[in-house]
Design a protein around this motif. Structure first.
Motif, PDB file in Angstrom:
ATOM      1  N   HIS A   1     -72.400  39.108 -10.846  1.00  0.00           N
ATOM      2  CA  HIS A   1     -71.195  38.290 -10.741  1.00  0.00           C
ATOM      3  C   HIS A   1     -71.499  36.842 -11.133  1.00  0.00           C
ATOM      4  O   HIS A   1     -70.727  36.201 -11.859  1.00  0.00           O
ATOM      5  N   TYR A   2     -72.621  36.332 -10.674  1.00  0.00           N
ATOM      6  CA  TYR A   2     -73.011  34.965 -11.039  1.00  0.00           C
ATOM      7  C   TYR A   2     -73.199  34.843 -12.552  1.00  0.00           C
ATOM      8  O   TYR A   2     -72.792  33.846 -13.172  1.00  0.00           O
ATOM      9  N   VAL A   3     -73.817  35.858 -13.158  1.00  0.00           N
ATOM     10  CA  VAL A   3     -74.021  35.835 -14.610  1.00  0.00           C
ATOM     11  C   VAL A   3     -72.673  35.830 -15.325  1.00  0.00           C
ATOM     12  O   VAL A   3     -72.470  35.090 -16.301  1.00  0.00           O
ATOM     13  N   THR A   4     -71.739  36.631 -14.845  1.00  0.00           N
ATOM     14  CA  THR A   4     -70.413  36.695 -15.469  1.00  0.00           C
ATOM     15  C   THR A   4     -69.726  35.337 -15.440  1.00  0.00           C
ATOM     16  O   THR A   4     -69.125  34.901 -16.436  1.00  0.00           O
TER      17      THR A   4
ATOM     18  N   GLN B   1     -83.015  51.797  -8.842  1.00  0.00           N
ATOM     19  CA  GLN B   1     -82.766  50.384  -9.070  1.00  0.00           C
ATOM     20  C   GLN B   1     -82.247  50.168 -10.485  1.00  0.00           C
ATOM     21  O   GLN B   1     -82.581  50.910 -11.411  1.00  0.00           O
ATOM     22  N   ASN B   2     -81.434  49.124 -10.624  1.00  0.00           N
ATOM     23  CA  ASN B   2     -80.846  48.778 -11.914  1.00  0.00           C
ATOM     24  C   ASN B   2     -81.765  47.794 -12.624  1.00  0.00           C
ATOM     25  O   ASN B   2     -81.977  46.674 -12.151  1.00  0.00           O
ATOM     26  N   ARG B   3     -82.309  48.223 -13.749  1.00  0.00           N
ATOM     27  CA  ARG B   3     -83.313  47.407 -14.452  1.00  0.00           C
ATOM     28  C   ARG B   3     -82.728  46.076 -14.921  1.00  0.00           C
ATOM     29  O   ARG B   3     -83.355  45.020 -14.774  1.00  0.00           O
ATOM     30  N   ALA B   4     -81.514  46.121 -15.495  1.00  0.00           N
ATOM     31  CA  ALA B   4     -80.906  44.884 -15.997  1.00  0.00           C
ATOM     32  C   ALA B   4     -80.669  43.892 -14.862  1.00  0.00           C
ATOM     33  O   ALA B   4     -80.903  42.685 -15.011  1.00  0.00           O
ATOM     34  N   SER B   5     -80.215  44.389 -13.713  1.00  0.00           N
ATOM     35  CA  SER B   5     -79.982  43.502 -12.566  1.00  0.00           C
ATOM     36  C   SER B   5     -81.288  42.910 -12.064  1.00  0.00           C
ATOM     37  O   SER B   5     -81.340  41.735 -11.664  1.00  0.00           O
TER      38      SER B   5
ATOM     39  N   TYR C   1     -82.172  33.834 -22.452  1.00  0.00           N
ATOM     40  CA  TYR C   1     -81.996  35.251 -22.106  1.00  0.00           C
ATOM     41  C   TYR C   1     -80.568  35.708 -22.399  1.00  0.00           C
ATOM     42  O   TYR C   1     -80.349  36.801 -22.937  1.00  0.00           O
ATOM     43  N   ASP C   2     -79.609  34.872 -22.054  1.00  0.00           N
ATOM     44  CA  ASP C   2     -78.205  35.247 -22.218  1.00  0.00           C
ATOM     45  C   ASP C   2     -77.875  35.490 -23.689  1.00  0.00           C
ATOM     46  O   ASP C   2     -77.163  36.437 -24.026  1.00  0.00           O
ATOM     47  N   ARG C   3     -78.403  34.630 -24.572  1.00  0.00           N
ATOM     48  CA  ARG C   3     -78.154  34.832 -26.008  1.00  0.00           C
ATOM     49  C   ARG C   3     -78.747  36.153 -26.483  1.00  0.00           C
ATOM     50  O   ARG C   3     -78.124  36.897 -27.247  1.00  0.00           O
ATOM     51  N   ILE C   4     -79.970  36.451 -26.034  1.00  0.00           N
ATOM     52  CA  ILE C   4     -80.617  37.713 -26.427  1.00  0.00           C
ATOM     53  C   ILE C   4     -79.819  38.900 -25.892  1.00  0.00           C
ATOM     54  O   ILE C   4     -79.576  39.884 -26.600  1.00  0.00           O
ATOM     55  N   ASP C   5     -79.397  38.804 -24.637  1.00  0.00           N
ATOM     56  CA  ASP C   5     -78.667  39.903 -24.005  1.00  0.00           C
ATOM     57  C   ASP C   5     -77.340  40.163 -24.715  1.00  0.00           C
ATOM     58  O   ASP C   5     -76.923  41.314 -24.878  1.00  0.00           O
ATOM     59  N   ARG C   6     -76.687  39.104 -25.163  1.00  0.00           N
ATOM     60  CA  ARG C   6     -75.405  39.265 -25.850  1.00  0.00           C
ATOM     61  C   ARG C   6     -75.561  39.928 -27.215  1.00  0.00           C
ATOM     62  O   ARG C   6     -74.598  40.466 -27.758  1.00  0.00           O
ATOM     63  N   TRP C   7     -76.779  39.867 -27.783  1.00  0.00           N
ATOM     64  CA  TRP C   7     -77.002  40.443 -29.111  1.00  0.00           C
ATOM     65  C   TRP C   7     -77.266  41.945 -29.067  1.00  0.00           C
ATOM     66  O   TRP C   7     -77.387  42.587 -30.103  1.00  0.00           O
TER      67      TRP C   7
END
Length: 746
Positions: A259-262, A299-303, A321-327
Motif C-alpha cells: 500500500h505504501y508503494v502504491t 511468503q510473497n517474494r515481491a513484498s 527499484y521502482d523504475r526497474i519494477d515498472r519495466w
C-alpha cells in the motif's frame, strides 16, 4: 424493520448525489431504507436530498451541524439506521440494477450471515468500465458460509467499506467505527474481516465506483495522505489485541508495505516535495511492525523485496527499484512480440497435413466405416459409446473406429481402432468414413464429402442457453466450444466483441451445417435445439442412446454398478453431480460433502461425479482418499453412477433429465440460481418446475435428507410431472433405432 439500510454520506457531490440515491430507490427490491447524511456540504447536496426524501418515505436525511468527514458521516448514518443489514454507498457512486434483490437472496440462502462481500466495477467519466479483479478471489471462496479470517486473499482486496453488507447487530457488538481523516476504511475493513465468523460472497458487480476526472479524496495531493500510518498502527494494535497468528500478521504486513508503494507511485497523492518525508515515515512504520517472519511458510517474494528496501535503503534507492519494477511488464510484452509470431509461423506447418487430407479425399468412401467421438476426443462415453456398443448386434457389417486422445485410448474395448485428434491418421478417417457420430462438433478441419453422413447425438437435455441463444453472453465462447474457456483478466470473463462473436457463431453454424441428423429425447429438446442451431438437418426423436442402459437396467446391472464403484453393501448412495460455472471459473463443487456426511446417519456414502471440464479440488480429493467419498469420475461414463445411486443431488446439470428415468429421488441444490440464470441464461425456471425438493443452502439440503422430505409426497409429485415432460422418447431402444434408421435405412 427493513432488511437493508443504505448509508449515503454527501459532501460536495451535488452533481452525483441524486443518481446515487435513485440507484437504490429504483432497484427491483423495496425492503430498504436510505439514510442520507448531509455532512454540512457547502453545495446543494443537502437540498437535493431533502427534495428526494419529500417524494419517497424510504429516504431519511440527516443534516449534521458540522463537518464530520466521511467516517463521521457514516457513523452518524449507522447510528440512525433501523435495517437488519447495513450497506455503505458513497455519494458519487451508484448501485448496479438488480443488486439489492441479489443481495437479499444471497443473505437468505446463507442463513443471514454477519457479512456479505460483493464485487465492484470502476466507471470513468468517458464511459470506460473495469471490473475489479476481486472476481478471482470471490470465485475461489467457499460457495457456502465461510470465515473470512481463513481466506487471507480476501485481505488483498481494496480495503473499502462499500463492497460489503454488514449485519447491524454484528457491527454493534463489535463496536467498530470509522475514524476521522483519510484512509478511514482500513481499520474498519480489517477489523470486520478478522472478527466475522459467518460470511458469504456474491460474485457479481454491485457497486459502480465512479472515477472522477477531479475531486475525489484519495486522488488529490495532500499531506493528509500521511494519515495512513496511523491507520495501519490501529490495524496492528487490533492484531495484538486478538493474538492473531504470525501468518496472518505477515500477510497484513505485506498488504501495508504494498500500500505504501502504491501511494508513492501515485503522482496525484503525496506532493512531490513531501515524498521523501513520506518515504521516511513509511520506513519507520515498516520497521515498527516488522517481526521475525522466518517461520511463515508461504511468503510473497515481491513484498519481501519491497520491505527490505524500506528497511535498509534510501528514498533514492527506492526510486531506482521502482523504475526497474515498472519495466517488468513492458519487458514481457517485448518478449511476447517475438514469441507469438514465431509460434504462429510454426503452426503453418499444419497446412501440409491439409494438403495430404485433400489428396485422400480423392479415394472412395468406405461404406462400412463409422467414426465415433465424444467431447472433442476426450473420452469414451455418452451417446456415441451407446451406439458403438450396439453396432455389432444390429449392423455387424459396419466397423467402428474412434477419434480419441492418446491418453484416453485405454478406455476403449481391446482391439478397437482409433486415431488421435492431432495425428496424421485422422486425415484418412475424415476422408474415407461413411458415418460420423459425435455428441459435439468435429473440428473445423473436417470437410464433409458428398455421401458422408453426420449424426449429431447431442449430450443432454438443455436447461442453460446454448448455440445462438447465448450469442450475446460474456460466456458465449463456451457455447461454441466448452473445452476452450472464455478469456479472463484478473479472474474476470472478458466478453468478446460483437465482430468476433459473429465470427465465432458463423463458424459454429458452418460446422453444424454438416449435420444430417440430430437426436432428441423429448419434444422440448427438439424445439429448443432447433432455434439454438438453425441448420438443415432431420430430427431423430429416438430418445438418447446412452439412456438405454437406464431404461433396460436390471437388479443385476445395479449390483454390478455398485460393485464397480465400491459402494458398501446396504449403503445409501448419494450421487453429487454438479455442472460447470463458466462466468466465474470452476466453482461447481458447492456442497460441503464432509459436513453433509457428518450430519447424516451411518450407512450413507457420496459418489462425486465432476463435470467433464472440471476436476475435484484438494478438499474433495482428501475425502476421496479417506474413503468417505467415492470418485465417480474415474469411470469412463456416468451411467454406472446413475445405476449405483439411490439419490441424485445436482444443480443445473442435464444429469437430472437422465436420472429421472430411474424414478429415484432428485434434490436440486440451487444456492446460486439467480446469478447462474443471469450470467448463463436458462430456458425455463427450474425452481418453479423442479424434479423434486429444492435446497437453497447446506442447511436446507441436510434437513431434506435427514427428514425424508427428499422423497415425500411433494417430491414425488414434482418428479412425476418432470418425467412426463422430459422422459418422453426414452424407451430403451434408442441405439438400435438410430442404427436402423440412418445406417441401415430401415
Amino acid at each position: 424493520m427493513p432488511l437493508l439500510s443504505v448509508i449515503i454520506p454527501a459532501y460536495g457531490v451535488q452533481a452525483y448525489i441524486r443518481a446515487a440515491v435513485e440507484s437504490v430507490l429504483e432497484q427491483d427490491f423495496s425492503d430498504v431504507e436510505v439514510v442520507a447524511v448531509d455532512d454540512c456540504s457547502p453545495d446543494l447536496s443537502g437540498s437535493i436530498l431533502d427534495d428526494i426524501a419529500a417524494r419517497d418515505p424510504r429516504v431519511r436525511v440527516l443534516h449534521l451541524a458540522e463537518n464530520a468527514g466521511l467516517g463521521g458521516a457514516r457513523n452518524a448514518g449507522v447510528a440512525a439506521a433501523t435495517g437488519e443489514y447495513i450497506l455503505f454507498l458513497d455519494g458519487d457512486d451508484t448501485l448496479a440494477p438488480g443488486s439489492l434483490s441479489a443481495i437479499a437472496d444471497r443473505l437468505e440462502v446463507g442463513d443471514f450471515p454477519q457479512l456479505l462481500v460483493y464485487n465492484y466495477a470502476r466507471v470513468w467519466w468517458d464511459g470506460r468500465t473495469a471490473v475489479s479483479w476481486a472476481d478471482e478471489i470471490l470465485a475461489a471462496l467457499s460457495p457456502s458460509v465461510f470465515v473470512p479470517r481463513e481466506h487471507l486473499r480476501l485481505f488483498n482486496l481494496l480495503p473499502i467499506a462499500c463492497n460489503k453488507v454488514y449485519r447491524r447487530d454484528f457491527l454493534a457488538d463489535l463496536g467498530v467505527t470509522f475514524p476521522r481523516g483519510y484512509y478511514e476504511d482500513i481499520h474498519f475493513t480489517y477489523t470486520v474481516l478478522l472478527s466475522a465468523q459467518t460470511a458469504v460472497s456474491l460474485n457479481r458487480v454491485v457497486l459502480l465506483y465512479r472515477q472522477r476526472r477531479a475531486g475525489s479524496i484519495l486522488g488529490s495531493g495532500s499531506p493528509r495522505h500521511f494519515d495512513i500510518f496511523g491507520r495501519y498502527d490501529e490495524v496492528f494494535a487490533e492484531l495484538d489485541s486478538r493474538n492473531v497468528d504470525l501468518a496472518t500478521r505477515k500477510h497484513l504486513y505485506d498488504v501495508m508495505v504494498n500500500h505504501y508503494v502504491t501511494i508513492l507511485r501515485h503522482q496525484d497523492r503525496v506532493p512531490k516535495a513531501m515524498r521523501p518525508e513520506f518515504y521516511e515515515q513509511a520506513r519507520e512504520s515498516v520497521r515498527r511492525h516488522a517481526q521475525d517472519w522466518s517461520s511463515v511458510t508461504k511468503q510473497n517474494r515481491a513484498s519481501n523485496i519491497r520491505a527490505r528496501i524500506f528497511l535498509d535503503r534510501s528514498y533514492r534507492d527506492f526510486r531506482v527499484y521502482d523504475r526497474i519494477d515498472r519495466w517488468r511488464k513492458p519487458a514481457r510484452r517485448a518478449v511476447g512480440s517475438v514469441y507469438w509470431p514465431t509460434r504462429r509461423a510454426l503452426k503453418r506447418v499444419r497446412s501440409i497435413g491439409r494438403l495430404y487430407y485433400k489428396a485422400l479425399r480423392l479415394l472412395p468412401i468406405d461404406q462400412n466405416l463409422v467414426l465415433f467421438s465424444e467431447y472433442w476426443g476426450s473420452g469414451y462415453g455418452c451417446n456415441p459409446r451407446a451406439i458403438f456398443e450396439k453396432l455389432p448386434e444390429v449392423a455387424p457389417n459396419l466397423r467402428g473406429a474412434w477419434l480419441i486422445d492418446e491418453s484416453k485410448a485405454v478406455l476403449l474395448p481391446p482391439g478397437t481402432p482409433y486415431v488421435t485428434p492431432g495425428g496424421w491418421k485422422r486425415w484418412m478417417m475424415f476422408a474415407r468414413a461413411k458415418y460420423f457420430v459425435n455428441n459435439v462438433n468435429f473440428a473445423g478441419s473436417y470437410v464433409k464429402r458428398p455421401g458422408q453422413v453426420h449424426i449429431q447425438t447431442m449430450h443432454g437435455t438443455p436447461l442453460k442457453l446454448v448455440g445462438l441463444d447465448v450469442m450475446t453472453s460474456a460466456v458465449a465462447s463456451t457455447a461454441v466450444d466448452p473445452v476452450r474457456q472464455p478469456r479472463r483478466s484478473g479472474g474476470k470473463v472478458i466478453p468478446i466483441d460483437e465482430a468476433q462473436s459473429a465470427r465465432e457463431f458463423e463458424n459454429l453454424l458452418r460446422r453444424s451445417d454438416r449435420w444430417d441428423f440430430a437426436i432428441s429425447s423429448n419434444a422440448y429438446s427438439t424445439e429448443t435445439w432447433s432455434h439454438a442451431y438453425p441448420c438443415r438437418y432431420a430430427w431423430l426423436e429416438s430418445g438418447y442412446p446412452r439412456n438405454d442402459a437406464l431404461v433396460n437396467a436390471t437388479a443385476q446391472d445395479v449390483a454390478a454398478a455398485r460393485s464397480l464403484l465400491g459402494v458398501p453393501e446396504g449403503a445409501t448412495a448419494i450421487l453429487y453431480a454438479p455442472t460447470f460455472r463458466e462466468s466465474i471459473g470452476d466453482t461447481s463443487m458447492r456442497i460441503d460433502v464432509g459436513a453433509l456426511l457428518d450430519a447424516l446417519p451411518d450407512g450413507h456414502v457420496v459418489i462425486v461425479r465432476a463435470h467433464h471440464t472440471a476436476t475435484a479440488g484438494p478438499a474433495m480429493k482428501a475425502l476421496m482418499a479417506s474413503g468417505r467419498v467415492i470418485d465417480g469420475s474415474r469411470v469412463p461414463w456416468i451411467i454406472p453412477c446413475y445405476l449405483a445411486a439411490d439419490i441424485l443431488i445436482t444443480d443445473y446439470s442435464s444429469t437430472m433429465f437422465d436420472y429421472a428415468l430411474l424414478d429415484r429421488p432428485i434434490i436440486t441444490y440451487a444456492d446460486d440460481w439467480p446469478i447462474y440464470r443471469e450470467t448463463r441464461g436458462t430456458y425455463f425456471d427450474l425452481l418453479a418446475e423442479p424434479p423434486g425438493i429444492v435446497a437453497r443452502n447446506q442447511r436446507q439440503l441436510t434437513e431434506a435428507l435427514v427428514s425424508g422430505l427428499f422423497d415425500g409426497d411433494q417430491a414425488r409429485e414434482r418428479r412425476a410431472a418432470f418425467r412426463a415432460r422430459f422422459c418422453q422418447y426414452d424407451d430403451g431402444q434408442a441405439s438400435a433405432r438410430v442404427i436402423r434408421e440412418v445406417m441401415l435405412g430401415s
